[in-house]
Design a protein around this motif. Structure first.
Motif, PDB file in Angstrom:
ATOM      1  N   UNK A 237      -4.273  -1.203   6.353  1.00 34.95           N
ATOM      2  CA  UNK A 237      -2.977  -0.902   5.800  1.00 34.95           C
ATOM      3  C   UNK A 237      -2.274   0.113   6.553  1.00 34.95           C
ATOM      4  N   UNK A 238      -3.108   1.207   7.183  1.00 39.66           N
ATOM      5  CA  UNK A 238      -2.409   2.462   7.729  1.00 39.66           C
ATOM      6  C   UNK A 238      -1.831   1.786   9.198  1.00 39.66           C
ATOM      7  N   UNK A 239      -2.488   0.828   9.744  1.00 37.84           N
ATOM      8  CA  UNK A 239      -1.766   0.428  11.032  1.00 37.84           C
ATOM      9  C   UNK A 239      -0.750  -0.444  10.644  1.00 37.84           C
ATOM     10  N   UNK A 240      -0.562  -1.231   9.579  1.00 37.42           N
ATOM     11  CA  UNK A 240       0.498  -2.014   9.125  1.00 37.42           C
ATOM     12  C   UNK A 240       1.704  -1.136   8.870  1.00 37.42           C
ATOM     13  N   UNK A 241       1.266   0.230   8.102  1.00 41.96           N
ATOM     14  CA  UNK A 241       2.458   1.114   7.761  1.00 41.96           C
ATOM     15  C   UNK A 241       3.025   1.644   9.007  1.00 41.96           C
ATOM     16  N   UNK A 242       2.073   1.980  10.029  1.00 43.88           N
ATOM     17  CA  UNK A 242       2.812   2.582  11.257  1.00 43.88           C
ATOM     18  C   UNK A 242       3.432   1.392  11.900  1.00 43.88           C
TER      19      UNK A 242
END
Length: 180
Positions: A81-86
């Motif tokens: 999810x952190x990568x997707x948010x970025x």
């Protein structure tokens, strides 16, 4: 391909007004309620998302949409999810909400779902359907469960939503399932 995406999106734009009351989007301080960004519910372009996740999101952003509401498909970011948010930030999109099945909000899955939503920056978790809502035997149990989930998610700054369908408006006890 993207002219098809555009046609589908024009027909399926969703303004996520509930997100406004949850405080999930920045807004100018005023006496009026801020209008949240116009978002696309990704279920409406599910085939495009499955075949070209990043390209579809880029197309949505290039059309001027400001947000997306996920419907279970996270492409290469299923566990990130952190990568997707970025990635969303890099193409100037925000998360309006995420649709998750009721099973993802039960028992040991609840903490994992809360963690994913918070890392992604989603403030709203929407249950896409629950067959319990369509029977006299199930509706009362579902109402109790949704009440508990609302309180649990609220402790984490999250809002619970429910995506109703025509079945919730069937006749039940001189009213409908949705108004019991």
């Amino acid at each position: 391909m993207f002219h098809h995406v555009k046609a589908v999106m024009i027909l399926s734009v969703v303004a996520v007004f509930a997100a406004c009351s949850s405080g999930s989007f920045d807004s100018q301080k005023s006496t009026q309620t801020a209008v949240p960004p116009i978002s696309v519910q990704l279920w409406s372009v599910k085939d495009f998302i499955k075949s070209d996740f990043k390209g579809t999101l880029k197309a949505i952003a290039s059309m001027g949409f400001e947000g997306v509401e996920f419907a279970g498909e996270y492409g290469p970011y299923k566990h990130d999810p952190v990568g997707l948010k970025a990635y969303l930030t890099s193409i100037d999109l925000k998360v309006s909400g995420i649709h998750v099945g009721l099973g993802q909000l039960r028992w040991k899955n609840l903490d994992k779902t809360i963690d994913f939503a918070k890392k992604l920056g989603a403030k709203m978790i929407i249950i896409p359907a629950a067959t319990e809502a369509w029977t006299g035997e199930g509706i009362d149990r579902l109402i109790e469960e949704l009440t508990q989930l609302t309180m649990s998610l609220g402790k984490h700054g999250l809002v619970l939503g429910y995506h109703n369908h025509k079945q919730e408006f069937e006749d039940y006890k001189d009213s409908t399932f949705g108004i019991t």
